[in-house]
Design an enzyme around this catalytic site. Structure first.
Site, short mmCIF file in Angstrom:
data_model
loop_
_atom_site.label_atom_id
_atom_site.label_comp_id
_atom_site.label_asym_id
_atom_site.label_seq_id
_atom_site.Cartn_x
_atom_site.Cartn_y
_atom_site.Cartn_z
N ASN A 45 3.57 -9.44 0.23
CA ASN A 45 3.21 -8.04 0.38
C ASN A 45 2.75 -7.49 -0.97
OD1 ASN A 45 3.04 -5.32 1.06
ND2 ASN A 45 4.79 -5.43 2.42
N ARG A 90 1.69 -3.22 -0.65
CA ARG A 90 0.54 -3.12 0.26
C ARG A 90 0.86 -2.26 1.47
NH1 ARG A 90 -0.61 -5.40 4.76
NH2 ARG A 90 0.98 -6.98 4.51
N CYS A 91 1.97 -2.54 2.11
CA CYS A 91 2.31 -1.82 3.34
C CYS A 91 2.58 -0.34 3.09
CB CYS A 91 3.54 -2.44 4.01
SG CYS A 91 3.20 -4.01 4.79
N MET A 92 3.09 0.00 1.93
CA MET A 92 3.48 1.38 1.67
C MET A 92 2.40 2.16 0.91
SD MET A 92 6.40 1.59 3.11
CE MET A 92 7.20 3.02 2.44
N SER A 93 1.17 1.69 0.95
CA SER A 93 0.08 2.38 0.27
C SER A 93 -0.90 2.96 1.29
CB SER A 93 -0.65 1.42 -0.67
OG SER A 93 -1.28 0.41 0.07
#
Length: 101
Positions: A45, A90-93
């Site tokens: 990630n 990546r997931c939290m952007s």
């Protein structure tokens, strides 16, 4: 069979991106046990922030060193706040608009 799938995937990426070569970089440096451990820590990630530059959790030392050995600059982050949301860089952007390379 694993090798065939990886070769097919690399071939599809190479053709789709119109590149001469694609190198797949495995979590944990390709070691099955270390890779599995680091995947639990969101080693895959990562967030690409520029060509050849990614942000990744600092706890994934093997994967981060593997990325560096492939010429990628790794900006390591603690991530204690991101894990509260059960995600990684990546997931939290949010999506980014970028100029074409």
């Amino acid at each position: 069979m694993k090798v065939k799938v990886e070769e097919d995937f690399a071939k599809v990426l190479k053709e789709a991106l119109n590149l001469d070569k694609v190198t797949l970089i495995e979590s944990g440096g390709g070691d099955e046990i270390r890779g599995a451990r680091e995947q639990w820590n969101d080693s895959t990630n990562t967030l690409a922030i520029a060509p050849g530059v990614v942000m990744a959790y600092n706890r994934n030392e093997i994967t981060n060193n593997t990325l560096r050995n492939h010429g990628i600059k790794v900006i390591e982050i603690e991530g204690s706040e991101l894990v509260r949301g059960r995600g990684g860089p990546r997931c939290m952007s949010m999506p980014l608009n970028r100029d074409d390379i």
